[in-house]
Each structure stands twice: as C-alpha cells, then as structure tokens.
Design a protein around this motif. Structure first.
Motif, PDB file in Angstrom:
ATOM      1  N   ARG A  29      -6.312  -3.659  -0.278  1.00  9.31           N
ATOM      2  CA  ARG A  29      -4.941  -3.698  -0.810  1.00  9.31           C
ATOM      3  C   ARG A  29      -4.447  -2.289  -1.126  1.00  9.31           C
ATOM      4  NH1 ARG A  29      -5.948  -7.482  -4.554  1.00  9.31           N
ATOM      5  NH2 ARG A  29      -6.306  -5.897  -6.107  1.00  9.31           N
ATOM      6  N   HIS A  32      -3.628  -0.427   2.135  1.00  7.66           N
ATOM      7  CA  HIS A  32      -2.373  -0.887   2.735  1.00  7.66           C
ATOM      8  C   HIS A  32      -1.161  -0.369   1.955  1.00  7.66           C
ATOM      9  CE1 HIS A  32      -4.039  -3.412   5.899  1.00  7.66           C
ATOM     10  NE2 HIS A  32      -4.921  -3.839   5.015  1.00  7.66           N
ATOM     11  N   ALA A  33      -1.254  -0.354   0.646  1.00  2.00           N
ATOM     12  CA  ALA A  33      -0.143   0.150  -0.170  1.00  2.00           C
ATOM     13  C   ALA A  33       0.080   1.636   0.090  1.00  2.00           C
ATOM     14  CB  ALA A  33      -0.422  -0.098  -1.650  1.00  2.00           C
ATOM     15  N   GLN A  35      -0.757   3.272   2.838  1.00  2.00           N
ATOM     16  CA  GLN A  35      -0.230   3.411   4.204  1.00  2.00           C
ATOM     17  C   GLN A  35       1.274   3.154   4.227  1.00  2.00           C
ATOM     18  OE1 GLN A  35      -3.016   0.604   6.022  1.00  2.00           O
ATOM     19  NE2 GLN A  35      -3.685   2.222   7.424  1.00  2.00           N
ATOM     20  N   ALA A  36       1.707   2.125   3.526  1.00  2.00           N
ATOM     21  CA  ALA A  36       3.133   1.789   3.496  1.00  2.00           C
ATOM     22  C   ALA A  36       3.940   2.911   2.844  1.00  2.00           C
ATOM     23  CB  ALA A  36       3.348   0.469   2.757  1.00  2.00           C
ATOM     24  N   GLU A  37       3.434   3.451   1.750  1.00  2.00           N
ATOM     25  CA  GLU A  37       4.145   4.532   1.060  1.00  2.00           C
ATOM     26  C   GLU A  37       4.172   5.794   1.921  1.00  2.00           C
ATOM     27  OE1 GLU A  37       6.539   5.920  -1.965  1.00  2.00           O
ATOM     28  OE2 GLU A  37       5.826   3.880  -1.615  1.00  2.00           O
ATOM     29  N   GLN A  39       4.143   5.926   5.134  1.00  3.42           N
ATOM     30  CA  GLN A  39       5.110   5.693   6.217  1.00  3.42           C
ATOM     31  C   GLN A  39       6.530   5.921   5.711  1.00  3.42           C
ATOM     32  OE1 GLN A  39       4.722   1.899   8.161  1.00  3.42           O
ATOM     33  NE2 GLN A  39       6.074   2.487   9.826  1.00  3.42           N
ATOM     34  N   LYS A  40       6.835   5.416   4.511  1.00  4.76           N
ATOM     35  CA  LYS A  40       8.172   5.613   3.936  1.00  4.76           C
ATOM     36  C   LYS A  40       8.498   7.091   3.767  1.00  4.76           C
ATOM     37  CE  LYS A  40       7.979   1.935   0.727  1.00  4.76           C
ATOM     38  NZ  LYS A  40       8.122   1.553  -0.671  1.00  4.76           N
ATOM     39  N   ASN A  42       7.169   9.534   5.472  1.00  9.36           N
ATOM     40  CA  ASN A  42       6.886  10.258   6.719  1.00  9.36           C
ATOM     41  C   ASN A  42       5.711  11.229   6.545  1.00  9.36           C
ATOM     42  OD1 ASN A  42       7.233  10.784   9.462  1.00  9.36           O
ATOM     43  ND2 ASN A  42       8.571  12.537   9.033  1.00  9.36           N
TER      44      ASN A  42
END
Length: 186
Positions: A29, A32-33, A35-37, A39-40, A42
């Motif tokens: 978890r 994944h969190a 990775q998402a941040e 990506q946001k 860049n």
C-alpha cells in the motif's frame, strides 16, 4: 517547490525508494501511494524491494545511488545494518529519509514515522483492559526493527504493573523474526 533544484533543466527528479519487503499489505500500500504521488509530481521514482535481506537492500541502495537519485527514502530491513547505506548516500550528496523504521548508528536527514511508544501503549492498554489476568505470551516484532523495541516499551507500561502485581504471568517472551506470521506461529 521542495524538490526544486534537485534536477537539471529538462530532467525529472530521481528519487529512490528502498523497501524491506512486499510480503505485507502495508508495504504494498505504501509503495502504491508513493508511486501515485510521484506520478502526480512528475518524479522519477526508482523502487527496490529487499525481500527481508539487509545485504540485498544495501546492494540495491548502491544501485539506486549509481542511477543518480537525489533523495533516498529508506525503510530498512535492519535498522543497524542500513547505516552503511545511509553513509554511502551521504558521501554521494544524497539526502536520506528514514521511513517508518529508524536507521540506527548514523544520522539521517529526516525520520518519518509514528510515535511508536504511544502505539505500543495503546496496544498494552487495549489488551490489559480485555485480559487483565492470566498467562501472556509476548511476541514482539523483528529484532532488527527499532519500532518493535519501542512498541514493546509502550506495551509494557500497561502490562508490567500487572506482572508485578501477580495478575499476569509471562509464559513466553520472544521476538518474531522479520515480522513473519509463519515465524510467530513456530
């Protein structure tokens, strides 16, 4: 803005994330969190999973450093064994965030965790309210994780007075290697 100046013009900032394992949902978890941040924002997030092996984690950190990461987020498998990685990162001018688990025996730039003694106090309060008498088996976490020591310290603030009073008898007290359920069951 906090990441400004960590990459050359036109380049994405490289961050390294070194996690101890992906065997528990919490680490999956967290990954994944992050990775998402990333990506946001860049951000080029480079991830390494050590499979509960500090030697492997130290090697992975060296690989991340060779890839040019500017910040290392390190959740060490072994709090003491990871000091080598932190020292190497600092030699390379890389800032280190000790994530969730404290790296012992060196200085990190940031330590990000919970109040682990308080977490242990809450655990101890919960169990002693529900089972204030009887035989206890105390299974603390991984001996390589400083959090386990702090959890136990907090737990014992509620349990020890009942031991001293004779209401609780500790019939076994041992750590659980790598926090693994199979090791606990043994």
């Amino acid at each position: 803005p906090a990441l400004a100046g960590l990459a050359n013009a036109g380049e994405r900032i490289k961050l390294g994330l070194a996690l101890p394992t992906q065997q528990e949902e919490r680490w999956v978890r967290d990954m994944h969190a992050m990775q998402a941040e990333a990506q946001k924002l860049n951000v080029d997030l480079r991830i390494a999973i050590a499979r509960n092996d500090q030697g492997q984690q130290n090697n992975q950190v060296e690989q991340l450093l060779s890839q040019g990461v500017k910040i290392l987020i390190l959740a060490p498998h072994d709090g003491e064994g990871a000091a080598t990685s932190v020292n190497k990162a600092h030699e390379d001018g890389v800032k280190v965030i000790s994530y969730d688990r404290l790296v012992i025996g060196t200085d990190v730039d940031v330590y990000l965790s919970f109040d682990n003694v308080r977490v242990g106090e809450m655990m101890g309060e919960w169990i002693t309210k529900r089972v204030p008498r009887g035989d206890y088996i105390i299974m603390s976490g991984a001996p390589t994780d400083n959090n386990a020591k702090m959890f136990k310290q907090g737990q014992m603030s509620s349990i020890q007075p009942l031991i001293d009073k004779g209401d609780i008898r500790v019939v076994m007290d041992q750590p659980v290697v790598d926090w693994q359920p199979a090791n606990a069951q043994k």
